[in-house]
Write a protein that holds these residues in place. Structure first.
Motif, PDB file in Angstrom:
ATOM      1  N   TYR A 580       0.696  -1.064   0.090  1.00  0.00           N
ATOM      2  CA  TYR A 580       0.133  -0.079   0.036  1.00  0.00           C
ATOM      3  C   TYR A 580       0.681   1.211  -0.110  1.00  0.00           C
ATOM      4  O   TYR A 580       0.534   2.199  -0.566  1.00  0.00           O
ATOM      5  N   GLN A 583       2.623   1.913  -3.509  1.00  0.00           N
ATOM      6  CA  GLN A 583       1.810   2.310  -4.482  1.00  0.00           C
ATOM      7  C   GLN A 583       1.585   3.764  -4.190  1.00  0.00           C
ATOM      8  O   GLN A 583       1.513   4.577  -5.307  1.00  0.00           O
ATOM      9  N   ARG A 586       4.536   5.641  -5.457  1.00  0.00           N
ATOM     10  CA  ARG A 586       4.749   5.848  -6.712  1.00  0.00           C
ATOM     11  C   ARG A 586       3.447   6.826  -7.487  1.00  0.00           C
ATOM     12  O   ARG A 586       3.900   7.557  -8.576  1.00  0.00           O
ATOM     13  N   GLU A 587       2.439   6.946  -6.651  1.00  0.00           N
ATOM     14  CA  GLU A 587       1.578   7.824  -7.380  1.00  0.00           C
ATOM     15  C   GLU A 587       1.594   9.130  -6.761  1.00  0.00           C
ATOM     16  O   GLU A 587       0.740   9.890  -7.070  1.00  0.00           O
ATOM     17  N   ARG A 651      10.635  -1.820  -5.553  1.00  0.00           N
ATOM     18  CA  ARG A 651       9.339  -1.987  -4.762  1.00  0.00           C
ATOM     19  C   ARG A 651       9.871  -3.286  -3.840  1.00  0.00           C
ATOM     20  O   ARG A 651      10.712  -3.863  -3.938  1.00  0.00           O
ATOM     21  N   ARG A 658      -2.126  -9.383  -4.153  1.00  0.00           N
ATOM     22  CA  ARG A 658      -3.221  -8.855  -3.706  1.00  0.00           C
ATOM     23  C   ARG A 658      -4.442  -9.580  -3.110  1.00  0.00           C
ATOM     24  O   ARG A 658      -4.269 -10.830  -3.279  1.00  0.00           O
TER      25      ARG A 658
END
Length: 698
Positions: A580, A583, A586-587, A651, A658
């Motif tokens: 989490y 992610q 990265r965003e 990463r 998931r």
């Protein structure tokens, strides 16, 4: 080019010293730095300088830390006496002489520094006080080491390469103690080696206005200079404005040492310092030793008889709801010998069962703090008022015995402000107990995973806790007497003292690493699922990078207030906090990780830097992860650039795993478990230990 290079002079004065040394060299060195230009007599700077150098010696001598600094107009000054001095007049006289000497020797130079055995003095037209990381009086544009001076004694060491490693060990122990265990930022030490090599004495000191991390950073610079400049002598020093270090083959400082390395504790003996080998002296020495031993033996015999008599009285009066136990320190000592564990320090106590039973109210439920990895934990209070935490191994239990032995063997030998202190133990028949200093705020997970208590830890406190944990791990990996891999770093194993300072605890499954080892392999994987590095959980390979991984997980938990492995659907499509967080990073939405209990926090840049450091620590490949030395440097660098200077992380492991979309009950989906047993972590635990075992058919 108008800059004038610093003048340098080294001179020695012979003067009477202690009874063990008829004479010793008194060291002094000064620097006149002309890069700031000269001042004129009668100018405003001259008047300011006169007032400053007149006040600093008295201010430092009257200060509890023997230190003073200040500014008067354009003049800035610093005065520090060696911290072991008890004669304040000697401190004042040394500083007054240093400043007077500088005024005479350096003339109108605006920047001058004086180093002596007993004091350091500096004045300057530049505000060097605003640069606490500068250990040299040299201003910008010049060699940063030009006025950080080495000095060596005349006598060569027997083995240069061997002796330099010993000096490095001595300095490492003093640096850690001085930076983190002394509010005055100083440490004295003695190192006993063997009869063929001299006993070595050391003293290290920072200016007391430095924070612990600043002092530690300064000491690291001195250590590097010592490695570069070491001249193979049995005595020497590195002198700097902000910190300094000295070692000798004789005790040159006052008082008892703060740190002892090697030898027997309480043994202050060393080679005959006077070097006298006459037969009359030897005979007198032998007679004195024989008489002393006779007297001591007589006193010990009388003392033992008195103690035996008192013990009988006490045992006869003691009534417990459990079977009455006689004093068991002898049995504990025998058990330690059987396990090949040596009593590590004079402060390590072999307790009686009766003492601990009385301290804990006969192990009453109201004094029970929780359940640890191998038994319950009780709060206790000794007759002298000291509060303790007692871990009691479950009776007739083989599980935990190895952890019990391991913890005594390891943690009792360690001394660091960010490691919980093991103060003693008790062993009698099936009763086995460990005694720790009591931590009134229990463990870190009591705060960060609790909505009510979470707000009590603002970001300033959390950052201090993060830095403290990092320093504790760095000590284990690099600066302790033996390299140690903790293997179970997690929030419940971080205890908090009354000032919320972190203490790493639970060394039951820690392992000692050799200095030439980089990794090891085991078929018995122990630790806590969620904090384990992937190579350790799947293959049993562990190293210092395993602890780095666990630290990264813990860092993300401290920032977010969420557990890495939760049972709620709180991480979107991801099975854990790591995926989490990656992610969101990265965003460009990593700020969404911030614990809501922190409220409107103005330290977002600092938090984002910690998130990036955490992601660097939890990278899939151990080779990609930083060391704890790298981590502490990253954290200390500050958040002014928002973390842009740090490398980009790769990463974390299992990123592709998931949560299955068919799940409605909040359980985890495609999740591969490499363990067959574990136990759940409660919302607030006391030093609990989760053990996971893998038997690999290899």
């Amino acid at each position: 080019m108008a800059a004038v290079l610093p003048s340098r002079l080294l001179f020695f004065l012979l003067l009477l010293s202690s009874a063990s040394h008829l004479a010793a060299a008194q060291y002094a060195e000064y620097s006149c730095n002309g890069t700031l230009g000269n001042f004129t007599s009668g100018s405003a700077f001259a008047a300011s300088l006169d007032r400053l150098v007149a006040s600093l010696p008295g201010d430092a001598a009257s200060s509890p830390s023997l230190f003073a600094s200040g500014s008067d107009g354009a003049a800035h000054g610093l005065a520090l006496c060696r911290g072991d001095l008890t004669d304040r007049r000697a401190c004042s006289a040394c500083l007054a002489g240093a400043f007077a000497g500088l005024r005479r020797l350096c003339g109108a130079a605006r920047d001058a520094t004086f180093y002596a055995d007993l004091c350091t003095a500096r004045y300057s037209g530049g505000d060097f006080l605003a640069r606490p990381d500068d250990n040299s009086p040299v201003v910008n544009g010049m060699d940063a080491n030009a006025s950080t001076y080495p000095g060596w004694d005349a006598r060569n060491a027997t083995s240069r390469s061997f002796f330099v490693s010993l000096v490095a060990t001595l300095f490492g122990e003093m640096a850690m103690y001085g930076a983190y265990n002394s509010s005055r930022r100083l440490a004295s030490a003695v190192m006993f080696i063997n009869p063929q090599l001299p006993t070595v004495y050391g003293f290290a000191q920072c200016t007391p206005d430095l924070a612990s991390a600043q002092c530690w950073h300064c000491f690291q610079g001195v250590a590097e200079l010592n490695r570069q400049w070491y001249d193979g002598r049995e005595g020497g020093r590195i002198s700097g404005v902000r910190c300094s270090f000295r070692y000798e083959g004789y005790q040159f400082y006052q008082g008892t040492p703060d740190v002892r390395i090697g030898g027997k504790h309480g043994d202050d003996s060393g080679p005959d310092a006077a070097g006298t080998d006459g037969s009359s002296h030897k005979k007198a020495l032998i007679i004195a030793v024989v008489v002393s031993i006779t007297v001591v033996c007589g006193l010990l015999l009388a003392g033992l008889l008195i103690i035996r008599k008192q013990r009988r009285k006490r045992v006869g009066k003691t009534r417990l709801p459990v079977q009455a136990h006689s004093r068991n320190s002898t049995r504990t000592e025998e058990a330690l010998r059987l396990w090949r564990i040596e009593e590590s320090t004079s402060e390590f106590t072999l307790y009686d069962f009766a003492e601990l039973a009385a301290a804990t109210g006969d192990f009453s439920d109201e004094n029970r703090l929780g359940k640890g990895g191998f038994g319950p934990v009780y709060k206790g209070k000794l007759p002298d008022g000291a509060e303790i935490a007692v871990k009691r191994l479950a009776a007739h239990s083989g599980q935990g015995l190895e952890e019990f032995k391991n913890e005594i063997q390891l943690i009792a030998k360690l001394q660091h402000t960010n490691l919980v202190r093991l103060v003693g133990c008790c062993v009698q028949d099936e009763e086995k107990m460990l005694v720790y200093e009591y931590m009134p705020n229990r463990s870190l997970d009591c705060f960060i995973f609790d909505q009510q208590r979470g707000p009590l830890l603002d970001w300033e406190n959390r950052l201090r806790i993060i830095e403290g944990i990092a320093q504790g791990l760095l000590y284990l990996h690099k600066h302790s007497r033996v390299r140690i891999i903790h293997r179970d770093l997690k929030a419940s194993n971080i205890l908090l003292d009354k000032e919320l300072n972190p203490k790493i605890s639970d060394f039951g499954i820690a392992r000692i690493f050799g200095s030439n080892m980089t990794e090891a392999n085991t078929n018995r994987v122990v630790g806590t699922y969620g904090y384990m590095a992937p190579e350790y959980a799947s293959e049993g390979i562990f190293s210092i990078k395993s602890d780095v991984y666990s630290f990264g997980v813990l860092l993300l938990e401290i920032v977010s207030g969420k557990r890495n492995s939760g049972h709620q659907r709180q991480y979107g499509d991801f099975i854990n906090l790591l995926g989490y967080a990656w992610q969101l990073w990265r965003e460009g939405r990593a700020f969404e990780l911030i614990d809501p209990t922190l409220g409107e926090c103005g330290e977002v840049a600092s938090i984002m830097r910690c998130v990036k450091v955490a992601l660097l620590c939890v990278q899939d490949s151990a080779a990609d992860r930083p060391t704890m030395a790298d981590v502490t440097a990253m954290l200390a660098a500050g958040a002014g650039d928002g973390g842009a200077s740090l490398p980009d992380p790769r990463r974390p492991p299992h990123f592709s795993l998931r949560v299955s979309s068919s799940e409605d009950d909040g359980t985890e989906g495609r999740r591969t478990r490499s363990s067959s047993s574990s136990h759940a972590t409660t919302s607030c635990s006391t030093n609990e230990l989760t053990v996971t075992t893998i038997q690999e058919g290899r």
